[in-house]
Design an enzyme around this catalytic site. Structure first.
Site, PDB file in Angstrom:
ATOM      1  N   CYS A 131     -33.249   1.396 -21.152  1.00 29.00           N
ATOM      2  CA  CYS A 131     -33.695   0.352 -20.229  1.00 29.00           C
ATOM      3  C   CYS A 131     -33.056   0.533 -18.853  1.00 29.00           C
ATOM      4  O   CYS A 131     -31.892   0.187 -18.667  1.00 29.00           O
ATOM      5  CB  CYS A 131     -33.347  -1.015 -20.813  1.00 29.00           C
ATOM      6  SG  CYS A 131     -33.678  -2.391 -19.703  1.00 29.00           S
ATOM      7  N   CYS A 134     -31.548  -2.492 -17.211  1.00 32.07           N
ATOM      8  CA  CYS A 134     -30.322  -2.986 -17.858  1.00 32.07           C
ATOM      9  C   CYS A 134     -29.159  -2.060 -17.551  1.00 32.07           C
ATOM     10  O   CYS A 134     -28.093  -2.487 -17.133  1.00 32.07           O
ATOM     11  CB  CYS A 134     -30.505  -3.041 -19.367  1.00 32.07           C
ATOM     12  SG  CYS A 134     -32.060  -3.801 -19.883  1.00 32.07           S
ATOM     13  N   ASP A 135     -29.351  -0.777 -17.788  1.00 36.66           N
ATOM     14  CA  ASP A 135     -28.228   0.157 -17.780  1.00 36.66           C
ATOM     15  C   ASP A 135     -28.154   1.056 -16.561  1.00 36.66           C
ATOM     16  O   ASP A 135     -27.177   1.789 -16.396  1.00 36.66           O
ATOM     17  CB  ASP A 135     -28.295   1.018 -19.060  1.00 36.66           C
ATOM     18  CG  ASP A 135     -28.131   0.165 -20.316  1.00 36.66           C
ATOM     19  OD1 ASP A 135     -27.581  -0.944 -20.197  1.00 36.66           O
ATOM     20  OD2 ASP A 135     -28.549   0.605 -21.402  1.00 36.66           O
TER      21      ASP A 135
END
Ligand code: FAD
Length: 307
Positions: A131, A134-135
């Site tokens: 993701c 997200c990351d």
């Protein structure tokens, strides 16, 4: 019967349970793994109001919040069929039991498609990520690869190029499949290298974290190794909706088609989160979507036959 029966206990299902229970109606939630994908997440830094947390901690907080209300929690239950009768909706479980409800909220989430090469599972959350929203920031100033040249892979590469030092985009076929406008944008970026005809064969690491990616050049047959710190796998997100095929409208990607209130093509059946056509698969979006579907279901209940 339940007034609202929720299938799936991730952020979407948990939010739906809290919203439904707070209406004082009979609420149940059946799920295979309470917490959902959050259980597989290391750090979460984008759920606004929670600056930083860990996935399992967040999952526990979801369950505690749901348990605070009068909700029938049925864990380790896998649904295998939905039957919409004239009055009640029935959810059949893998264990043979059947649950009846006046309305249902489907929140069975999705799973990232894996490349299935050595190192991928071993280095998950240790350099292997799925993701970019997200990351991505975890790889600031580092070198990463994106596997997959469809829209999500090319979008990820463009997104990451603004954060990381260098992006190598790996595509199996002899051309990218992303929309032309994305491909043009990608080509304009100085810190992106695209490699076509490349079959990823291994994610390499030092035992602790990722240090590279090995691929086979499908034209020459030669093995190549790229040194890097992160690998983003972008070869598809698969909704957990196989069991619903033929019972309600799914998109060509298998997502449950929902309207603005979370209503599906079957009256009384609502859906929320990653399993649906709601765009951008994120915790905060799934949770908001679950709240919306619960309110949609409540609206449906007060408009249908006497309570
Ligand atoms: P899910 O979380 O997928 O939950 C689905 C639920 O349904 C589970 O309880 C599952 O067991 C259950 N279920 C599935 N099939 C059945 C069935 N047939 N019968 C009964 N139950 C069933 N998002 C962020 O916002 N921030 C992050 O930092 C972040 N990091 C991530 C890291 C990783 C490694 C992954 C995989 C995802 C990450 N995401 C992140 C995405 C986020 O986790 C999802 O968008 C979110 O969990 C979706 O919630 P959901 O409730 O729709 O589905």
């Amino acid at each position: 019967p339940f007034d609202v029966l929720i299938v799936g206990g991730g952020p979407a299902g948990a939010a739906a349970a809290v919203y439904a229970a707070r209406k004082g109606i009979r609420t149940g939630i059946a799920s295979e793994r309470f917490g959902g994908q959050v259980l597989d997440t290391l750090g979460i830094e984008n759920f606004v109001s929670v600056k930083e947390t860990e996935g399992p901690k967040f999952a526990l907080a979801l369950e505690e919040h749901v348990r605070h209300y009068d909700v029938d929690i049925m864990n380790l239950q896998r649904a295998k069929a939905l039957k919409a009768g004239s009055d009640l909706i029935e959810i059949e479980l893998e264990n043979g039991a059947a649950l009846k409800a006046r309305s249902v909220i489907l929140s069975t989430g999705a799973r990232w498609r894996q490349v299935g090469v050595p190192g991928e599972a071993e280095y998950r959350n240790k350099g292997v990520a799925y993701c970019p929203h997200c990351d991505g920031p975890l790889f600031k100033g580092k070198r990463v690869a994106v596997i997959g040249g469809g829209n999500s892979g090319v979008e990820a590469a463009i997104d990451l190029a603004g954060i990381v030092a260098h992006v190598t985009l790996i595509e199996f076929a002899d051309q990218l499949r992303a929309d032309a406008v994305l491909q043009r944008k990608l080509a304009s970026l100085p810190n992106v290298t695209t490699i076509l005809n490349a079959q990823t064969t291994e994610v390499t690491g030092d035992g602790q974290k990722v240090n590279g990616l090995r691929y086979k050049d499908r034209v020459s047959g030669e093995q190549q190794h790229v040194e890097l710190e992160g690998v983003f796998v972008q070869i598809g997100l698969v909704p957990n909706t196989e069991w619903l095929k033929g019972t309600l409208e799914l998109s060509r990607h298998g997502e449950i088609v929902v309207d603005a209130k979370g209503q599906t093509s079957v009256p009384g059946v609502f859906a929320a989160g990653d399993a649906t056509t709601t765009p951008y698969k994120q915790i905060i979006i799934a949770a908001g979507d679950g709240a919306k579907a619960a309110l949609g279901a409540f609206d449906h209940l007060i408009r249908s036959s006497a309570p």
